[in-house]
Design an enzyme around this catalytic site. Structure first.
Site, mmCIF file in Angstrom:
data_model
loop_
_atom_site.group_PDB
_atom_site.id
_atom_site.type_symbol
_atom_site.label_atom_id
_atom_site.label_comp_id
_atom_site.label_asym_id
_atom_site.label_seq_id
_atom_site.Cartn_x
_atom_site.Cartn_y
_atom_site.Cartn_z
ATOM 1 N N ASP B 310 30.219 23.813 50.241
ATOM 2 C CA ASP B 310 29.931 24.686 49.115
ATOM 3 C C ASP B 310 31.236 25.153 48.496
ATOM 4 O OD1 ASP B 310 27.198 24.750 48.872
ATOM 5 O OD2 ASP B 310 27.002 26.089 50.595
ATOM 6 N N ASP B 347 34.459 49.002 36.141
ATOM 7 C CA ASP B 347 33.750 47.782 36.515
ATOM 8 C C ASP B 347 34.112 47.444 37.966
ATOM 9 O OD1 ASP B 347 32.652 45.333 36.803
ATOM 10 O OD2 ASP B 347 33.565 44.446 34.990
ATOM 11 N N PHE B 380 27.259 46.273 33.014
ATOM 12 C CA PHE B 380 26.710 44.955 32.685
ATOM 13 C C PHE B 380 25.193 45.012 32.771
ATOM 14 C CE2 PHE B 380 25.220 40.758 33.893
ATOM 15 C CZ PHE B 380 25.900 39.939 33.006
ATOM 16 N N LYS B 403 33.460 43.540 26.726
ATOM 17 C CA LYS B 403 33.909 42.209 27.164
ATOM 18 C C LYS B 403 32.681 41.454 27.668
ATOM 19 C CE LYS B 403 35.082 42.918 32.041
ATOM 20 N NZ LYS B 403 34.611 44.270 32.398
ATOM 21 N N ASP B 530 17.770 25.203 51.559
ATOM 22 C CA ASP B 530 18.754 24.322 52.190
ATOM 23 C C ASP B 530 18.168 23.647 53.427
ATOM 24 O OD1 ASP B 530 20.913 24.580 50.525
ATOM 25 O OD2 ASP B 530 21.693 26.351 51.563
#
Lengths: 563, 692
Positions: B310, B347, B380, B403, B530
């Protein structure tokens, strides 16, 4: 050794190396069914053969059917040769009016020729009729060699194919190797030998008056044709008792060179065929190199032993038992090659070799006839050693051992062990029996360690399907005929069956692609490793017995004691 | 227990127990499992009988007694090797057991809670766990979220979050809930929980021989049979030679001498150490906090030649980092940096924090407190997909700094009647092409510029992949990123191949493809989706934080849940196989010297005539003192070498990530060539000691 000797050896081996790819490539085409130049000539005969025996050439079988077909074919061949000998007095083509052969000798000879051994407990010219020699023995000379090639080809298919259970068609492999390889080559060689003066006729034996005024019976017969296939097919059973030492079989030094070359060329070329079939000629050359190094090592020791001085003869070389027209180098070369390739034809008496060169001959056979070895048989025997080498050393790279992308698991190891065990079982058990029993010892002509060498040699020769003999042993007794006959069968089929089982199990596996983590089997390190395993595993098994035979004899000879 | 169990190679307790065990292992029923050592044991019994009958018949032989003692030592040393390896496992199992507390479970029957004993819980039962409860058995969270202390199995004290649904739903029996309340469906029958299996595995109780071990045992048995033949037939050849030398048959080889020769020839070294090597392979894995469900899995790990890794966590640090500020036309880079930092002050995402840090490092703009700035943080949200601050400047005007992804900022600027320049679009697509993420910064109606967010490839990982490549292992990076980004990261990390926008189905398909081409595949996974791929892979390493389904599907579990672990697992597998191969080679190579000790010794009188020694004494190249001391030295060397190699068998031979050919050459020199030479020296030294 003279300069001439050295030049001759160099030319001999250069020719061998040069022609290996040529014949190897041709055989590759033959066995993979590709077009080749003999097809238009003999293709009709191939198709006719299939029609006659009712075989569909495209139908391939699994390893069990392949083995069954092979065993049945050999069994029928065995019974046929056995009966021919038992009944030869009533059959035609027996101008010398030879009587029927004893049952045990017939058993021995039948085993011997079916197994590509050609051990001869009898003297050919005074025992067997032309009919037995031609439709019995000569036929087996072809098909026993072809059987060996078939097993090898099936094994290569098993190694190079993936996830299938089909390893080929025994009858097709048998037919093709006989028709396209053995037959054309032996016709060529027979003609060349006749050109050198070998005889080829069906005449009665001739009685002549010698210069001394004595009467001598000189045997006749179709010698050249028999000689050709017995060399090419690594059979070795001479038409005449003296084998290649007899001027009717190999009349000149040139014919001697030719027949030595004939011995080696097919086993050598098969390594190339092998490489082509597994998709990497390097693999084939690696095996070729290992074989060649072992051959040259044995040759060097033998030459050294024969040329070095000893207290008994001073600085005279030992010419006893050797032909003056061949000399020492060519006699030694022949003795090494013939024991390497499991042929067993001889051009000098191995009984008269120095202890060390006698031992080299013995070791060549004891290692399992893998130094080029019998046609097909040598290479599949070598693959057994390769599997063991890969298994032992392959772990050291940190992977489950694999050979040419095929994982080596318990089944392959088990079969490889059986294949290695079978001939050694014969050598050790029977030789021990013979050296500890009166039936065994009563056949000896020589005392001391040399007698033991004679026994060891006989069983090594039988188990390795070689067929040559230390002539000092009178082997035409019930005891030796049976034990040696049985030994030949075990040494042959005790290896063939596990080899075919390996072929079958390998065919079903996947192929792991090559990478940096792959254990390489085509570089010099592997060649050294393979030789090491052959010498250690093969050598250690026989070291105790050898030390009591040729090794102690060598030391005794240097002390001036002979037997 | 602490998982970083570093049981010292030998401690007193283990050694004491192993000494006892090596005697109980003499039980023929146990001994026969090791054919080579069983053969030695039979030889020891025979020799003992001969020594004892010798005493009663009044011809006691001290030589036979010494042979006898050393033969028994050979057997005991081999048993000892196995016992030490097992003892180390047992020690670990004991410390695991200590952590297992008899727990009561709050089973839910209908809506009623019933108190039951944990071991009575069946598959499918539902239990309730609240803060302070110990989770009674393995299961899956079906309702709620909780933080769980898993230090009992992982050794990691920081609690982890377990919640229903998703990839973090598995809980393990024996771990402790620290906060909140969850409902758990039990997924294992009593006695086969994760903890139970772990204990069984480390104890080696259910240890089965692995395929390669079986194959090797067959090889060793085969070699033993061949040498047995060589020894059994020797008296016949020897008898012949006695007659030929004019000696009586009573001089023939005695049974103790024959047994001594046999024991020296058969591969006792590897035969004695084989199971210790296997057990310690498992042990080394456990020390790395990985539990394998079988020894077969460890072997497969050595064979793996394709690794599916991964991207996140294995190849890159989990988070993207800001690496550059690219201002729009007419805007200074400081202005952009300042705005970007302002928008990120509150943030808490790693990306946001990295922007603050970058602005500070590059332009010395110090982080400020949002409250002091009289600003409001706009977090966000999934709808707007942008974040930022609303800030009042000294002139009293409220500025909106934002942003976000390019298209989101585009609509923000458009909504404020601003202008989104073409140059920004170019910068954005440039950054994307480099495999990075562009973050556009805007203030009200102005676009200020772009922040370059980059996936940071882990330090040293490229080197690691290069090593793997040398070992013949192909690495494939799996990522959900788009192909462009994936290609750029793949190139930077130096993986051999990548799969972009990979779904679990893609992974499964890829594994099948690789396997069909003859490759063995290793992968890591944690999610339920998985599970099929984990089951299909030859080595499926499940993360302990993953779902129960994933843990069941894989054949190994990594307690640290560290995705890089897969590479270590491969190394452990390889080391195990290398150790086995090296000691086998060593064992067989040893035989050469033993022959040169024993053959001249037994044949000393043959063909001697009037001389004191026969011609075969020439083979006594070690110049050993006497025939008896020669045989004894070989037997003693053979026994001692087993003891001497136990540490190597337990630790494994040194592993280096090099190509197969290099590894082979190195090991061949040490264990092959060394294996031929060392016994010559060893036997000579022992012989000198005996003859002092």
């Amino acid at each position: 050794m003279t300069t001439q000797d050295v030049i001759q050896l160099l030319v001999f081996f250069a020719l061998l190396i040069g022609l290996t790819p040529v014949l190897g490539n041709y055989m590759f085409k033959v066995f993979t069914g590709k077009k080749h130049f003999m097809m238009p000539v003999l293709g009709w005969l191939e198709r006719l053969t299939y029609k006659f025996i009712g075989v569909k050439p495209d139908e391939e079988t699994n390893w069990k059917s392949y083995t069954f077909g092979l065993l049945m074919f050999n069994l029928i061949g065995f019974i046929f040769v056995f009966l021919l000998q038992m009944l030869q007095a009533y059959l035609p083509m027996n101008p010398a009016h030879l009587s029927n052969v004893s049952w045990h000798s017939a058993f021995n000879t039948a085993s011997s020729f079916v197994t590509n051994t050609n051990w001869q407990g009898y003297a050919g010219e005074t025992t067997l009729s032309y009919l037995v020699q031609m439709i019995g023995l000569a036929v087996q000379n072809f098909v026993s060699a072809a059987t060996g090639v078939a097993v090898l080809i099936a094994l290569v298919r098993g190694i190079s194919r993936k996830t299938t259970d089909k390893i080929g068609n025994f009858w097709v492999d048998l037919t093709r190797s006989t028709l396209y390889v053995l037959l054309p080559l032996s016709i060529l060689l027979a003609i060349a030998l006749v050109g050198q003066g070998a005889i080829q006729n069906f005449k009665h034996f001739e009685t002549v008056q010698t210069i001394q005024g004595a009467q001598q019976v000189i045997p006749m017969g179709p010698v050249a044709s028999q000689e050709a296939i017995k060399q090419l097919g690594t059979n070795g059973g001479g038409f005449l008792n003296a084998n290649d030492a007899h001027p009717f079989e190999s009349p000149t030094p040139f014919s001697n060179l030719l027949v030595m070359f004939a011995l080696l060329i097919i086993p050598a070329a098969l390594t190339f065929t092998y490489g082509k079939m597994v998709g990497s000629t390097r693999q084939g050359w690696a095996i070729f190199s290992a074989m060649m190094i072992l051959l040259l090592a044995g040759l060097s020791i033998s030459l050294y032993a024969e040329y070095s001085s000893n207290p008994i003869f001073g600085h005279l070389h030992l010419m006893e038992g050797k032909e003056t027209r061949f000399g020492i180098t060519n006699s030694v070369l022949f003795s090494v090659i013939t024991t390497d390739v499991s042929c067993g034809a001889v051009n000098c008496m191995h009984d008269s070799l120095t202890p060390l060169s006698g031992m080299v001959a013995m070791i060549n056979m004891m290692l399992g006839e893998v130094i080029f070895g019998g046609v097909g048989a040598g290479l599949y025997g070598m693959v057994i050693f390769i599997i063991l080498t890969v298994f032992i050393a392959g772990l050291m790279v940190g992977r489950t051992p694999e050979y040419l992308g095929k994982k080596i698991n318990a089944f392959e190891v088990k079969m490889a062990i059986i294949a290695m065990l079978a001939p050694n079982l014969v050598i050790l058990l029977f030789a021990a029996w013979a050296s500890a029993s009166t039936v065994g010892l009563s056949s000896l002509n020589n005392a001391g360690p040399h007698g033991l060498s004679e026994i060891l040699y006989a069983f090594s020769s039988a188990a390795g399907n070689n067929g040559s003999a230390f002539a000092g042993l009178n082997a035409n007794t019930v005891f030796y005929n049976l034990t040696l006959g049985f030994g030949m069968l075990v040494g042959r089929f005790g290896v063939i069956i596990p080899v075919l089982a390996i072929a079958g199990s390998m065919a079903e596996k996947k192929i792991t692609p090559m990478s940096g983590g792959t254990f390489r089997t085509d570089n010099s390190l592997f060649i050294v490793l393979l030789i090491g395993v052959i010498l250690i595993v093969g050598g250690l098994t026989h070291f105790p017995a050898l030390s009591l035979g040729p090794i102690v004899e060598h030391y005794l000879m240097n002390m001036g004691i002979t037997f | 227990m602490s998982t970083k169990i570093k049981t010292s190679l030998f401690n007193k307790k283990i050694l004491l127990q192993a000494t006892k065990d090596s005697i109980t292992k003499l039980n023929p029923a146990i001994q026969i499992k090791n054919p080579v050592i069983f053969l030695v044991a039979i030889g020891s019994v025979l020799t003992t009988i001969i020594v004892i009958t010798g005493i009663f018949q009044g011809n006691f032989s001290s030589f036979n007694l010494q042979i006898c003692i050393w033969l028994w030592f050979t057997v005991l040393f081999a048993n000892f090797a196995e016992a030490v390896a097992e003892g180390r496992g047992k020690a670990q199992a004991d410390s695991l057991r200590k952590n297992r507390i008899e727990t009561k479970a709050r089973k839910l029957v209908g809506k009623q809670e019933v108190l039951t004993i944990a071991t009575d819980l069946k598959k499918g039962d539902i239990v309730v766990c609240e803060a302070g409860d110990v989770i009674p058995s393995d299961g899956e969270v079906i309702e709620g979220i909780a933080s769980v202390d898993e230090s009992a199995i992982t050794g990691e004290s920081a609690p982890v979050i377990r919640e229903s649904g998703g990839d973090r739903s598995a809980v393990t029996g024996g771990t402790k809930v620290i906060s909140d309340r969850i409902l758990i469906r039990i997924t294992t029958e009593p006695g086969s929980t994760f903890m139970d299996r772990m204990i069984a595995l480390v104890e080696g109780a259910k240890r089965q021989k692995t395929p390669n071990e079986i194959a090797l045992t067959i090889l060793l048995a085969g070699l033993s049979i061949i040498f047995l033949l060589a020894v059994v037939t020797l008296p016949a050849f020897f008898g012949y030679s006695l007659t030929a030398s004019g000696l009586p048959q009573s001089h023939n080889l005695t049974i103790p001498v024959l047994i001594a020769l046999l024991v020296c020839l058969i591969p006792t070294t590897i035969g004695g150490l084989l199971s210790a090597i296997g057990i310690s392979g498992m042990d080394r894995l456990i020390q790395r906090n990985v539990i394998a469900t079988s020894g077969r899995a460890i072997e497969a790990a050595g064979d793996v030649d394709v690794l599916l890794l991964d991207k996140t966590g294995t190849i890159t640090l989990g988070n993207r980092m800001a690496t550059d500020f690219i201002p729009a036309e007419g805007i200074s880079v400081e202005e952009l940096a300042n705005a970007a930092q302002l928008s990120s002050l509150s943030d808490e995402t790693p990306e946001g924090r990295s922007i603050v840090v970058l602005a500070k490092e590059k332009f010395n703009i110090r982080g400020r407190e949002v409250q002091q700035l009289n600003a409001t943080f706009i977090p966000f949200s999934a709808q707007t997909r942008i974040s930022g601050v609303d800030i009042k400047t000294e002139d009293g005007i409220l500025h909106h700094i934002r942003k976000g992804a390019a298209d989101s900022i585009l609509s923000f600027v458009n909504n404020n009647n601003g202008f989104y320049p073409q140059s920004i679009k170019n910068i954005v697509s440039d950054i994307a092409r480099q495999g990075a993420t562009p973050l556009v910064v805007a203030e009200d109606n102005r676009v200020l510029g772009v922040v370059h967010l980059k996936d940071i490839v882990k330090g040293g990982i490229k080197q690691r992949f290069a090593e793997l490549r040398k070992m013949g292992i192909k690495t494939v990076m799996i990522t959900g990123d788009n192909p462009l980004t994936a290609a750029a990261i793949a190139a930077e990390a130096g993986v051999d191949d990548f799969m972009a926008e990979a779904t679990p189905e893609d992974k499964l398909r890829r594994i099948r493809e690789e396997q069909a081409n003859g490759h063995l595949v290793g992968m890591i996974g944690d999610g339920t989706n998985d599970a099929p791929a984990l089951a299909q892979a030859d080595v499926g390493l499940a993360m302990n934080t993953g779902t129960q389904a994933a843990r069941e599907a894989g054949n190994m579990v990594d307690l640290d849940s560290n995705p890089t672990k897969l590479i270590e697992v491969v190394e452990v597998g390889k080391q195990l196989l290398i150790t086995r191969g090296s000691l086998t080679t060593f064992s067989i190579a040893n035989d050469v010297a033993k022959y040169f000790a024993i053959i001249p010794a037994i044949a000393v009188s043959l063909y001697a005539g009037t001389n004191p020694t026969g011609p075969l004494s020439a083979l006594n190249i070690m110049r050993l003192g006497s025939p008896q001391s020669a045989i004894l030295s070989a037997v003693i060397f053979n026994a001692l070498v087993i003891i001497a190699l136990i540490p190597l068998a337990l630790r494994g031979v040194k592993y280096r990530p090099v190509s197969a050919s290099k590894a082979l050459f190195r090991n061949l020199m040490i264990y092959g060539v060394g294996g031929i030479i060392i016994p010559f020296i060893g036997i000579k030294l022992i012989d000198m000691l005996i003859n002092l």
